[in-house]
Design an enzyme around this catalytic site. Structure first.
Site, PDB file in Angstrom:
ATOM      1  N   MET A  27       0.790  -1.148   0.101  1.00  0.00           N
ATOM      2  CA  MET A  27       0.113  -0.084   0.055  1.00  0.00           C
ATOM      3  C   MET A  27       0.956   1.303   0.210  1.00  0.00           C
ATOM      4  O   MET A  27       0.395   2.467  -0.040  1.00  0.00           O
ATOM      5  CB  MET A  27      -0.959  -0.042   1.113  1.00  0.00           C
ATOM      6  CG  MET A  27      -2.032  -1.056   1.226  1.00  0.00           C
ATOM      7  SD  MET A  27      -3.187  -0.963  -0.291  1.00  0.00           S
ATOM      8  CE  MET A  27      -4.029   0.427   0.150  1.00  0.00           C
ATOM      9  N   ASP A  59      -4.109 -12.090   4.974  1.00  0.00           N
ATOM     10  CA  ASP A  59      -2.703 -11.919   4.612  1.00  0.00           C
ATOM     11  C   ASP A  59      -1.860 -12.269   5.979  1.00  0.00           C
ATOM     12  O   ASP A  59      -0.888 -11.594   6.064  1.00  0.00           O
ATOM     13  CB  ASP A  59      -2.432 -10.833   4.117  1.00  0.00           C
ATOM     14  CG  ASP A  59      -1.138 -11.138   3.371  1.00  0.00           C
ATOM     15  OD1 ASP A  59      -0.904 -12.095   2.961  1.00  0.00           O
ATOM     16  OD2 ASP A  59      -0.593  -9.754   3.040  1.00  0.00           O
ATOM     17  N   LYS A 117       0.894 -13.414   8.107  1.00  0.00           N
ATOM     18  CA  LYS A 117       1.997 -14.277   7.773  1.00  0.00           C
ATOM     19  C   LYS A 117       2.922 -13.678   8.803  1.00  0.00           C
ATOM     20  O   LYS A 117       2.717 -12.517   9.461  1.00  0.00           O
ATOM     21  CB  LYS A 117       2.437 -14.154   6.346  1.00  0.00           C
ATOM     22  CG  LYS A 117       2.628 -12.400   6.151  1.00  0.00           C
ATOM     23  CD  LYS A 117       2.868 -12.024   4.566  1.00  0.00           C
ATOM     24  CE  LYS A 117       2.978 -10.713   4.151  1.00  0.00           C
ATOM     25  NZ  LYS A 117       2.941 -10.458   2.836  1.00  0.00           N
ATOM     26  N   ASP A 174      -1.043  -4.469   9.818  1.00  0.00           N
ATOM     27  CA  ASP A 174      -1.273  -4.291   8.131  1.00  0.00           C
ATOM     28  C   ASP A 174      -2.802  -4.984   8.035  1.00  0.00           C
ATOM     29  O   ASP A 174      -2.695  -6.274   7.262  1.00  0.00           O
ATOM     30  CB  ASP A 174      -0.252  -5.050   7.292  1.00  0.00           C
ATOM     31  CG  ASP A 174      -0.676  -4.485   5.805  1.00  0.00           C
ATOM     32  OD1 ASP A 174      -1.669  -3.864   5.573  1.00  0.00           O
ATOM     33  OD2 ASP A 174       0.230  -4.724   5.000  1.00  0.00           O
TER      34      ASP A 174
END
Length: 748
Positions: free
Chosen positions: A22, A141, A143, A159
């Site tokens: 982003m 997402d 991780k 995030d």
């Protein structure tokens, strides 16, 4: 962002600490509160490119801000502020002092973490996910790189840029694009890979992948081929963690394997269950999970992986060590071949080799499979760009460009296509000078190889014009746009979409040159042509009509601007829906026009409805809601309803001060409106105090000779004059005049 060190007059950017999908993340200082923060910035596309995608990118960022700001949990990164400044969308977050899990694994030389650390992280992540899932939010997402462990041991999820609101799936689907699953292949759930609907159980699968890697040092499917990774997640039972690490507690292995069940219904019901099991395991030697079918491979079936997966790289995994040895790192890992690598071409050597082997200068014909693999990687770069991950897209295109140049030659169309995309990513990551250099090269070679009027040549030249505009060279940009437009009209016709896009850009650039009449006329011609070719309600037509309205306003032709904005608002409501941000933006501008035309009673009605709709869609304290309330207050004053205007301005000022800070430009604008209302009510001593507060804040943040600071001091002088303190007023007017003159002469 390096050229815009101060955001909204409050956040001083200090140094770049990361780049992501982003945008950029900066360490910054909040000048208002005297604390260090992290500022995430996104500069959306300019008007020259795909407007619909620009809107998607902007809205995705705003969605991230709204989602993240609503989360209040010890295990989730705190968001302090968000907004837009000079075309830059920004998100202000707490500055985390620690390392993400990917870095921790690297620090540990890619060896697994101690069991106590894994259990502690797992318990904290389960608690954080339980909270976010209760809010109806799926991260999508999760991780190691998105989980930070602070120096005090606290683990935080970062995030939520592609978070999905469970109650608003249709909206998010529009943001991500049809058929595009978002995430990182090493940590994606089978249903996410298959392009199916996902819920909180997809995050649980990703958590299982993360814990597997922390426990073993390698992801569950540690393969260099992205397709093989996807197949592994979908069809292959993961190797039990204790086969990698025999000393791992059995109950931890059971929890991890339970999370990695192929079918969502076979995983734990929710994150709270995981937290409870981990907590119980602290006091027991073993823990038996609920009876579920084991994670056996499903019956043989035709692959159901969607077509978009064929354009994926393996992505970055936290650690590279695995049973097959050390895979390539960095760019080599990102761009690894998905098929068998081609036979080595000894005409050039990899960068890490000490020296190339000297051989005859012959270039073997590359195999079709090699060219197909490069085409896939090129398309993967395009996909990364569509997702706003410009830095990663740039890496991909640079690698493909180098390989194509080696195999096909520097002047081959495919090589030039890759270099064109390299330039495009440079433009999108704030490197217009580098982009200009690359575009110029591509344009020159294409002109020589393909011809000066070839569409690909003209596309490169048009981008050089855009880059020139970015660099503040509008006259050169105008010359290039004019030449490209002539060629496009000659070869494609005046109504071709590419011709119209070029004319739209030319109109915008005319405004930069101060040629407002020409800009307005050209934009109107483009809007008419687009309506004829694309339809009156096509988003591109409405974008150009919006620019026409804006140009009319700059020319003080407010009645015409009002009609134009109303048409745009009605068209966007039909095409995009009544609550779309672009629709609401056009409605706001109709209110501005009505106020400028002295039709404040009508403007008041527009703003009242807009405030209600903005509050319903975005929330009562969203910047756009507050902006609409500002318009409402201004028009109350224009109608002479100063007591109401004062109450509205004071309330708005208090909200902005609480949410944005005392020195935020929007807060100061509202405080000035408070002073204006006090003056009209004859309360000049109170008005003087407010004007002085605004002037002092603007001088502190912007400097004494900034136009806004000088305006505030002029307001103060006027107030002194009304109080009969003429000598002080004259002295202050004189100081302002000296500063204005110094500013006009460049400080001499």
């Amino acid at each position: 962002m390096a050229d815009a060190r101060l955001i909204q007059g409050r956040y001083q950017l200090l140094d770049l600490i990361g780049r992501g999908g982003m945008g950029e993340v900066w360490r910054a200082r909040d000048e208002s509160l005297g604390r260090q923060v992290a500022v995430k910035c996104l500069r959306p596309h300019g008007p020259h490119h795909d407007q619909s995608f620009t809107r998607v990118l902007r809205e995705r960022f705003r969605r991230e801000a709204r989602v993240a700001a609503a989360l209040q949990h010890r295990g989730v990164t705190v968001v302090h502020d968000f907004g837009e400044s000079d075309g830059v969308l920004f998100l202000v977050m707490e500055l985390l002092k620690g390392r993400n899990l990917s870095q921790l694994l690297e620090d540990n030389e890619r060896r697994p973490l101690p069991v106590a650390d894994i259990v502690d992280i797992a318990e904290q992540m389960a608690d954080a996910l339980a909270y976010t899932h209760q809010q109806g939010i799926v991260h999508r997402d999760l991780k190691p790189a998105n989980i930070v462990r602070l120096t005090d041991g606290t683990a935080k999820i970062c995030d939520f840029g592609i978070a999905r609101l469970g109650a608003d799936i249709g909206f998010t689907t529009r943001l991500t694009g049809t058929g595009i699953a978002m995430g990182t292949p090493h940590y994606m759930s089978p249903e996410q890979i298959g392009g199916e609907e996902v819920d909180q159980r997809s995050d649980l699968y990703s958590l299982g992948c993360v814990l597997y890697e922390l426990a073993t040092g390698t992801p569950p499917f540690d393969l260099d081929d992205a397709w093989a990774i996807l197949i592994g997640h979908r069809d292959t039972p993961p190797r039990p963690p204790r086969e990698h690490r025999p000393e791992l507690p059995a109950h931890l292995e059971e929890i991890i394997l339970h999370l990695l069940a192929k079918e969502p219904g076979q995983r734990p019901h929710d994150a709270r269950e995981i937290g409870a099991r981990i907590g119980a395991a602290r006091t027991t030697s073993a823990l038996t999970p609920p009876e579920v079918a084991g994670p056996a491979a499903p019956a043989s079936r035709e692959p159901r992986l969607p077509s978009w997966t064929r354009g994926m790289t393996t992505g970055h995994k936290a650690a590279g060590a695995g049973p097959r040895g050390t895979p390539p790192q960095g760019l080599a890992a990102l761009c690894a071949e998905w098929t068998a690598p081609p036979a080595p071409d000894h005409d050039s050597a990899p960068d890490h080799d000490p020296a190339p082997v000297p051989v005859a200068k012959t270039t073997p014909t590359p195999s079709p499979s090699t060219l197909a693999a490069l085409a896939k990687r090129h398309n993967a770069g395009l996909s990364l760009g569509r997702l706003g991950r410009w830095a990663e897209a740039g890496e991909m295109h640079r690698a493909v460009a180098a390989e194509r140049e080696r195999l096909l030659g520097a002047d081959h169309p495919d090589t030039l296509a890759s270099r064109y995309e390299v330039a495009f990513t440079l433009s999108r990551t704030g490197h217009p000078a580098d982009a200009l250099r690359e575009y110029t090269h591509v344009a020159q070679v294409r002109a020589r190889v393909l011809g000066p009027d070839h569409p690909d040549t003209l596309a490169a030249r048009q981008e050089t014009a855009y880059a020139l505009g970015q660099l503040g060279r509008p006259l050169e940009a105008h010359q290039e746009y004019t030449a490209v437009l002539a060629a496009r009209e000659r070869t494609m016709g005046p109504d071709h979409p590419d011709t119209l896009r070029c004319r739209h850009n030319l109109a915008f650039n005319l405004g930069r040159l101060g040629r407002l009449e020409d800009s307005c006329r050209t934009a109107a011609e483009v809007a008419t042509a687009r309506a004829r070719v694309l339809g009156p309600d096509h988003p591109d037509t409405l974008v150009t009509r919006y620019e026409v309205a804006y140009a009319l306003g700059q020319l003080d032709r407010w009645a015409e601007a009002l009609d134009c904005y109303r048409e745009v608002a009605e068209g966007r409501e039909r095409t995009l829906g009544p609550d779309h941000p672009d629709t609401l933006a056009a409605r706001h501008e109709t209110g501005v026009c009505l106020g400028r035309l002295g039709r404040s009673a009508e403007a008041l009605g527009v703003y009242r409805e807009l405030v209600a709709d903005r509050a319903r869609v975005h929330g009562a304290t969203h910047p756009e809601t507050l902006r609409a309330r500002h318009g409402l207050g201004v028009n109350l004053g224009r109608l002479g309803r100063w007591e109401e205007a004062l109450a509205e301005s004071r309330d708005l000022c208090a909200i902005r001060e609480r949410t944005l800070g005392a020195d935020h430009p929007d807060t100061l604008i509202s405080r000035r409106e408070v002073a204006v209302a006090l003056g009209w009510l004859g309360r000049w001593p109170d008005a003087l105090a407010e004007y002085r507060t605004v002037a002092a804040a603007r001088e502190r943040v912007l400097g004494a000779d900034h136009p806004d600071s000088l305006t505030s001091r002029s307001d103060e002088a006027h107030c002194l004059q009304q109080l009969g303190r003429g000598a002080e007023a004259v002295e202050l007017y004189r100081r302002v005049a000296v500063l204005r003159e110094r500013q006009a002469t460049g400080g001499h």
